[in-house]
Design a protein around this motif. Structure first.
Motif, PDB file in Angstrom:
ATOM      1  N   GLN A 152       0.886  -1.403   0.049  1.00 27.89           N
ATOM      2  CA  GLN A 152      -0.041   0.041  -0.047  1.00 27.89           C
ATOM      3  C   GLN A 152       0.934   1.118   0.089  1.00 27.89           C
ATOM      4  OE1 GLN A 152      -3.470   0.107  -0.289  1.00 27.89           O
ATOM      5  NE2 GLN A 152      -2.957   2.274  -0.634  1.00 27.89           N
ATOM      6  N   GLU A 153       1.882   1.371   0.983  1.00 26.69           N
ATOM      7  CA  GLU A 153       2.818   2.418   0.892  1.00 26.69           C
ATOM      8  C   GLU A 153       3.581   2.704  -0.472  1.00 26.69           C
ATOM      9  OE1 GLU A 153       4.352   5.691   2.500  1.00 26.69           O
ATOM     10  OE2 GLU A 153       3.058   4.371   3.349  1.00 26.69           O
ATOM     11  N   LEU A 154       3.963   1.389  -1.169  1.00 25.81           N
ATOM     12  CA  LEU A 154       4.683   1.447  -2.397  1.00 25.81           C
ATOM     13  C   LEU A 154       3.690   2.046  -3.498  1.00 25.81           C
ATOM     14  CD1 LEU A 154       6.589  -1.965  -2.110  1.00 25.81           C
ATOM     15  CD2 LEU A 154       7.722   0.409  -2.266  1.00 25.81           C
ATOM     16  N   GLU A 155       2.483   1.678  -3.466  1.00 22.92           N
ATOM     17  CA  GLU A 155       1.318   1.974  -4.520  1.00 22.92           C
ATOM     18  C   GLU A 155       1.073   3.445  -4.316  1.00 22.92           C
ATOM     19  OE1 GLU A 155      -0.154   0.453  -6.920  1.00 22.92           O
ATOM     20  OE2 GLU A 155       0.219  -1.552  -6.352  1.00 22.92           O
ATOM     21  N   ASN A 156       0.933   3.944  -3.087  1.00 25.89           N
ATOM     22  CA  ASN A 156       0.933   5.255  -2.701  1.00 25.89           C
ATOM     23  C   ASN A 156       1.995   6.178  -3.160  1.00 25.89           C
ATOM     24  OD1 ASN A 156      -1.662   4.660  -1.710  1.00 25.89           O
ATOM     25  ND2 ASN A 156      -0.814   5.002   0.756  1.00 25.89           N
ATOM     26  N   LYS A 173      17.181   7.571  -6.562  1.00 27.19           N
ATOM     27  CA  LYS A 173      17.978   6.845  -5.777  1.00 27.19           C
ATOM     28  C   LYS A 173      17.715   7.152  -4.349  1.00 27.19           C
ATOM     29  CE  LYS A 173      22.399   4.339  -5.068  1.00 27.19           C
ATOM     30  NZ  LYS A 173      23.611   4.218  -5.555  1.00 27.19           N
ATOM     31  N   SER A 174      17.873   8.245  -3.737  1.00 28.03           N
ATOM     32  CA  SER A 174      17.562   8.669  -2.518  1.00 28.03           C
ATOM     33  C   SER A 174      16.316   8.375  -2.137  1.00 28.03           C
ATOM     34  CB  SER A 174      17.840  10.080  -2.396  1.00 28.03           C
ATOM     35  OG  SER A 174      17.252  11.126  -3.225  1.00 28.03           O
ATOM     36  N   GLN A 175      15.241   8.622  -2.940  1.00 27.68           N
ATOM     37  CA  GLN A 175      13.834   8.327  -2.452  1.00 27.68           C
ATOM     38  C   GLN A 175      13.849   6.796  -2.250  1.00 27.68           C
ATOM     39  OE1 GLN A 175      11.981  10.154  -6.010  1.00 27.68           O
ATOM     40  NE2 GLN A 175      11.103  11.870  -4.805  1.00 27.68           N
ATOM     41  N   ARG A 176      14.354   6.041  -3.354  1.00 32.97           N
ATOM     42  CA  ARG A 176      13.950   4.652  -3.126  1.00 32.97           C
ATOM     43  C   ARG A 176      14.754   4.137  -1.685  1.00 32.97           C
ATOM     44  NH1 ARG A 176      15.882   4.492  -8.630  1.00 32.97           N
ATOM     45  NH2 ARG A 176      17.923   3.744  -7.741  1.00 32.97           N
ATOM     46  N   GLU A 177      16.071   4.616  -1.399  1.00 27.87           N
ATOM     47  CA  GLU A 177      16.588   4.194  -0.116  1.00 27.87           C
ATOM     48  C   GLU A 177      15.700   4.549   1.113  1.00 27.87           C
ATOM     49  OE1 GLU A 177      20.684   5.950  -0.501  1.00 27.87           O
ATOM     50  OE2 GLU A 177      21.379   4.548  -1.908  1.00 27.87           O
ATOM     51  N   GLU A 178      15.232   5.881   1.174  1.00 25.01           N
ATOM     52  CA  GLU A 178      14.402   6.313   2.134  1.00 25.01           C
ATOM     53  C   GLU A 178      13.169   5.664   2.195  1.00 25.01           C
ATOM     54  OE1 GLU A 178      11.646  10.253   2.870  1.00 25.01           O
ATOM     55  OE2 GLU A 178      13.821  10.720   2.158  1.00 25.01           O
ATOM     56  N   MET A 224      12.815  -3.008   3.922  1.00 20.31           N
ATOM     57  CA  MET A 224      13.060  -3.781   2.456  1.00 20.31           C
ATOM     58  C   MET A 224      14.453  -3.285   2.071  1.00 20.31           C
ATOM     59  SD  MET A 224       9.357  -2.908   0.722  1.00 20.31           S
ATOM     60  CE  MET A 224       9.871  -3.814  -0.848  1.00 20.31           C
ATOM     61  N   GLU A 225      14.992  -4.274   1.320  1.00 22.65           N
ATOM     62  CA  GLU A 225      16.282  -4.141   0.774  1.00 22.65           C
ATOM     63  C   GLU A 225      15.891  -2.868  -0.415  1.00 22.65           C
ATOM     64  OE1 GLU A 225      18.123  -7.638  -0.597  1.00 22.65           O
ATOM     65  OE2 GLU A 225      17.257  -8.499   1.172  1.00 22.65           O
ATOM     66  N   PRO A 226      16.993  -1.982  -0.633  1.00 24.47           N
ATOM     67  CA  PRO A 226      16.906  -0.986  -1.669  1.00 24.47           C
ATOM     68  C   PRO A 226      16.534  -1.534  -3.018  1.00 24.47           C
ATOM     69  CG  PRO A 226      18.796  -0.387  -0.232  1.00 24.47           C
ATOM     70  CD  PRO A 226      18.230  -1.871   0.286  1.00 24.47           C
ATOM     71  N   MET A 227      17.425  -2.753  -3.437  1.00 21.75           N
ATOM     72  CA  MET A 227      17.088  -3.456  -4.769  1.00 21.75           C
ATOM     73  C   MET A 227      15.756  -3.907  -4.685  1.00 21.75           C
ATOM     74  SD  MET A 227      19.971  -3.120  -6.214  1.00 21.75           S
ATOM     75  CE  MET A 227      19.928  -4.298  -7.746  1.00 21.75           C
ATOM     76  N   LYS A 228      15.114  -4.419  -3.793  1.00 24.57           N
ATOM     77  CA  LYS A 228      13.643  -4.891  -3.577  1.00 24.57           C
ATOM     78  C   LYS A 228      12.663  -3.842  -3.963  1.00 24.57           C
ATOM     79  CE  LYS A 228      14.196  -9.083  -1.577  1.00 24.57           C
ATOM     80  NZ  LYS A 228      13.154 -10.362  -1.026  1.00 24.57           N
ATOM     81  N   PHE A 252      13.239  -2.928  -7.748  1.00 21.24           N
ATOM     82  CA  PHE A 252      12.460  -3.853  -8.579  1.00 21.24           C
ATOM     83  C   PHE A 252      11.180  -3.775  -8.582  1.00 21.24           C
ATOM     84  CE2 PHE A 252      16.616  -6.508  -8.214  1.00 21.24           C
ATOM     85  CZ  PHE A 252      17.419  -6.065  -9.335  1.00 21.24           C
ATOM     86  N   TRP A 253      10.513  -3.476  -7.416  1.00 26.27           N
ATOM     87  CA  TRP A 253       8.840  -3.293  -7.249  1.00 26.27           C
ATOM     88  C   TRP A 253       8.747  -2.085  -8.251  1.00 26.27           C
ATOM     89  CZ3 TRP A 253       5.563   0.380  -6.513  1.00 26.27           C
ATOM     90  CH2 TRP A 253       4.030  -0.256  -6.180  1.00 26.27           C
ATOM     91  N   PHE A 254       9.388  -1.064  -8.336  1.00 24.94           N
ATOM     92  CA  PHE A 254       8.842   0.222  -9.201  1.00 24.94           C
ATOM     93  C   PHE A 254       9.084  -0.318 -10.631  1.00 24.94           C
ATOM     94  CE2 PHE A 254       9.345   2.507  -5.360  1.00 24.94           C
ATOM     95  CZ  PHE A 254       8.086   3.455  -5.513  1.00 24.94           C
ATOM     96  N   GLN A 255      10.267  -0.935 -10.921  1.00 20.56           N
ATOM     97  CA  GLN A 255      10.397  -1.700 -12.264  1.00 20.56           C
ATOM     98  C   GLN A 255       9.383  -2.392 -12.766  1.00 20.56           C
ATOM     99  OE1 GLN A 255      14.140  -3.072 -12.344  1.00 20.56           O
ATOM    100  NE2 GLN A 255      15.155  -1.379 -12.972  1.00 20.56           N
ATOM    101  N   ASN A 256       8.766  -3.440 -11.860  1.00 26.13           N
ATOM    102  CA  ASN A 256       7.935  -4.158 -12.229  1.00 26.13           C
ATOM    103  C   ASN A 256       6.655  -3.501 -12.258  1.00 26.13           C
ATOM    104  OD1 ASN A 256       9.703  -6.351 -12.393  1.00 26.13           O
ATOM    105  ND2 ASN A 256       9.051  -6.830 -10.248  1.00 26.13           N
TER     106      ASN A 256
END
Length: 160
Positions: free
Chosen positions: A28-32, A42-47, A54-58, A61-65
């Motif tokens: 839900q947080e990722l969707e929002n 990159k900084s937004q993904r790390e935050e 979650m791991e930054p790579m996950k 990849f979630w955003f890519q998918n």
């Protein structure tokens, strides 16, 4: 299943680690976040990865998918829309062909057979109709200045 297949799968599982899906809260947080930032930096993904544990790579990849899923979804919707539009145009084309095949001459009332006409004949008829409209327009303009209407047959020729 042979013993080799199952041992290969276990070996792969050990190499990659155990796959864990995101929790509904993480999703839900990722969707929002995706609705406002489909391409996070990159900084937004790390935050976000720290906030969601979650791991930054996950997260990456979630955003890519997600972007790929949306592209496929919109592609399918566009495909459906184009198919509907194509069908409407096909129906309209069929109706116009039927109308043309039963068209009648406005002067003599005879059935006009455009299917037997050559392209040159069709183009000449179109040009003829265009010229008739142009003559009517010019005759109306001339009538305003001269005060007399002109028939197409008695259109005066300019003096030499």
């Amino acid at each position: 299943n042979s013993g080799e297949e199952s041992s290969g799968a276990v070996g792969q599982q050990r190499k990659r680690g155990r796959y864990r899906r995101q929790t509904p809260e993480q999703i839900q947080e990722l969707e929002n976040f995706y609705t406002n930032y489909p391409h996070p930096s990159k900084s937004q993904r790390e935050e976000l990865s720290q906030k969601l544990h979650m791991e930054p790579m996950k997260v990456k990849f979630w955003f890519q998918n997600k972007r790929t899923q949306m592209k496929v979804k919109y592609g399918k919707e566009e495909n459906i829309r184009l198919r509907v539009e194509n069908e409407k145009i096909h129906i309209e084309n069929t109706m116009l062909r039927e109308a043309l095949s039963s068209a009648r001459c406005s002067e003599c009332g005879a059935v006009s057979s455009t299917s037997n006409m050559t392209d040159e004949e069709r183009n000449l008829r179109i040009e003829n109709d265009r010229l008739k409209v142009e003559i009517s327009r010019i005759s109306a303009m001339a009538a305003q200045y001269v005060g007399k209407t002109f028939d197409e047959e008695e259109t005066p020729l300019p003096p030499p």
